[in-house]
Scaffold this active site. Structure first.
Site, PDB file in Angstrom:
ATOM      1  N   ASN A 168       3.236   4.301  -1.128  1.00  0.00           N
ATOM      2  CA  ASN A 168       3.309   5.061  -2.386  1.00  0.00           C
ATOM      3  C   ASN A 168       4.738   5.307  -2.861  1.00  0.00           C
ATOM      4  O   ASN A 168       5.654   5.360  -2.041  1.00  0.00           O
ATOM      5  CB  ASN A 168       2.589   6.401  -2.215  1.00  0.00           C
ATOM      6  CG  ASN A 168       1.088   6.257  -2.371  1.00  0.00           C
ATOM      7  OD1 ASN A 168       0.608   5.506  -3.218  1.00  0.00           O
ATOM      8  ND2 ASN A 168       0.345   6.955  -1.527  1.00  0.00           N
ATOM      9  N   HIS A 203      -2.050   4.957  -9.707  1.00  0.00           N
ATOM     10  CA  HIS A 203      -2.683   5.541  -8.523  1.00  0.00           C
ATOM     11  C   HIS A 203      -2.053   6.914  -8.352  1.00  0.00           C
ATOM     12  O   HIS A 203      -1.090   7.093  -7.623  1.00  0.00           O
ATOM     13  CB  HIS A 203      -2.438   4.675  -7.286  1.00  0.00           C
ATOM     14  CG  HIS A 203      -2.886   5.314  -6.004  1.00  0.00           C
ATOM     15  ND1 HIS A 203      -4.148   5.825  -5.829  1.00  0.00           N
ATOM     16  CD2 HIS A 203      -2.223   5.546  -4.837  1.00  0.00           C
ATOM     17  CE1 HIS A 203      -4.248   6.330  -4.606  1.00  0.00           C
ATOM     18  NE2 HIS A 203      -3.089   6.182  -3.990  1.00  0.00           N
ATOM     19  N   ALA A 243       0.810  -1.221   0.000  1.00  0.00           N
ATOM     20  CA  ALA A 243       0.000   0.000   0.000  1.00  0.00           C
ATOM     21  C   ALA A 243       0.841   1.268   0.000  1.00  0.00           C
ATOM     22  O   ALA A 243       0.299   2.362  -0.133  1.00  0.00           O
ATOM     23  CB  ALA A 243      -0.942   0.007   1.202  1.00  0.00           C
ATOM     24  N   ASP A 265      -9.027   5.147  -5.463  1.00  0.00           N
ATOM     25  CA  ASP A 265      -9.503   6.067  -6.504  1.00  0.00           C
ATOM     26  C   ASP A 265     -10.895   5.658  -6.981  1.00  0.00           C
ATOM     27  O   ASP A 265     -11.768   6.503  -7.190  1.00  0.00           O
ATOM     28  CB  ASP A 265      -8.549   6.072  -7.700  1.00  0.00           C
ATOM     29  CG  ASP A 265      -7.095   6.166  -7.295  1.00  0.00           C
ATOM     30  OD1 ASP A 265      -6.475   7.211  -7.504  1.00  0.00           O
ATOM     31  OD2 ASP A 265      -6.584   5.169  -6.751  1.00  0.00           O
TER      32      ASP A 265
END
Length: 316
Positions: free
Chosen positions: A123, A178, A121, A151
């Site tokens: 980024n 994402h 998860a 999203d």
């Protein structure tokens, strides 16, 4: 094959602790949750806080503080560790910093003997999922990123708000990175059984309003970060859904960071990017290769090329 319905969480920050909380209050499948963090006191505090609420749960879950050794017999390792996006930063600004952190994390997890499924998860999640696959050398179906699940949830929320219908009746996806280069699959969107194109023809929504909704999706994280410093509740729920899909062998379609190697027109290869896939106890059962419009395909290729430009500079 699932062994013990055991999940290890690496990263006890806002996202990790939100996932842990979501899992405990909506848990019917996981027997044990182990929390690891470089800040051991933070991890221990989260474990204590979660355990103190056991009386209020429908089903108890054994929540423990742990080390990388605890990954050995885990079914799933969830990684939320890494530096967070700051105001003014894009997710892609975090590539170099978080890839270095991940090399150490993945090495330690694999060294424990772990052979389950990674759920990433951190980024920029599409790139970090690819990094996890490369460093772990795991099969692609056993490495999953949260992709565009958040999203897509944001998109369905905004559409449900516009049409005043339940989000469960909104059938639409955000695909691609994402991040800023994502796109909405408007041409395939349906409200219940009715195509979005019919609502457009009836004047119940306009192209301009659709553009504004997509902009709200893209800018949502920046807005939340500006207001409260970070996003974590919604993505915590998203991670929980992915974990439950694996543990429960749900065969559910989720817009995750999927490994694309020739699907969607053949131009996108060797990359993880947000696309719908079937998630089951083995991880990713199948990446769906459904038909999208030429305009959307161009956006998908553009988004993939942006991610690829970062990946091609990396050494593994």
């Amino acid at each position: 094959m699932l062994k013990s319905n055991k999940v290890v969480l690496i990263g006890a920050g806002g996202v990790g602790s939100s996932f842990a909380y979501a899992l405990t209050i909506d848990n019917s499948l996981v027997h044990e949750l182990v929390i690891i963090d470089v800040n051991e006191n933070k991890a221990k505090g989260e474990v204590m806080d979660l355990n103190h609420g056991q009386m209020f749960l429908k089903k108890n879950i054994n929540v423990l503080f742990g080390t990388y050794k605890d990954c050995a017999n885990a079914d799933i390792v969830v990684i939320t560790a890494g530096l967070n996006q700051k105001p003014g930063e894009t997710r892609l600004d975090l590539v170099d910093k978080n890839s270095k952190i991940f090399k150490d994390i993945i090495t330690n997890v694999v060294s424990s003997g772990f052979d389950g499924i990674f759920v990433v998860a951190s980024n920029p999640v599409d790139i970090m999922t690819y990094v996890t696959m490369k460093y772990s050398k795991f099969p692609i179906h056993k490495v999953i990123g949260t992709g565009t699940i958040l999203d897509t949830s944001r998109l369905r929320y905004f559409l449900s708000d516009h049409f005043n219908v339940n989000t469960q009746n909104i059938h639409s996806y955000i695909m691609g990175e994402h991040g800023d280069s994502s796109f909405a699959t408007w041409d395939e969107t349906k409200i219940a059984m009715k195509p979005l194109s019919e609502y457009l023809a009836e004047g119940k929504i306009t192209e301009l309003e659709l553009d504004e909704i997509h902009k709200k999706v893209v800018n949502a994280a920046y807005e939340v970060i500006k207001l409260k410093g970070a996003t974590y509740y919604a993505i915590g729920l998203g991670i929980k859904n992915i974990v439950n899909a694996i543990i429960g062998d749900q065969n559910v379609i989720l817009p995750i960071s999927s490994y694309i190697n020739g699907q969607y027109g053949g131009l996108i290869k060797d990359i993880y990017i947000g696309a719908p896939a079937i998630v089951c106890k083995e991880g990713v059962k199948e990446v769906l290769n459904f038909k999208i419009s030429p305009k959307e395909l161009d956006k998908f290729n553009s988004s993939a090329n942006q991610l690829k430009s970062y990946i091609d500079k990396m050494e593994f």
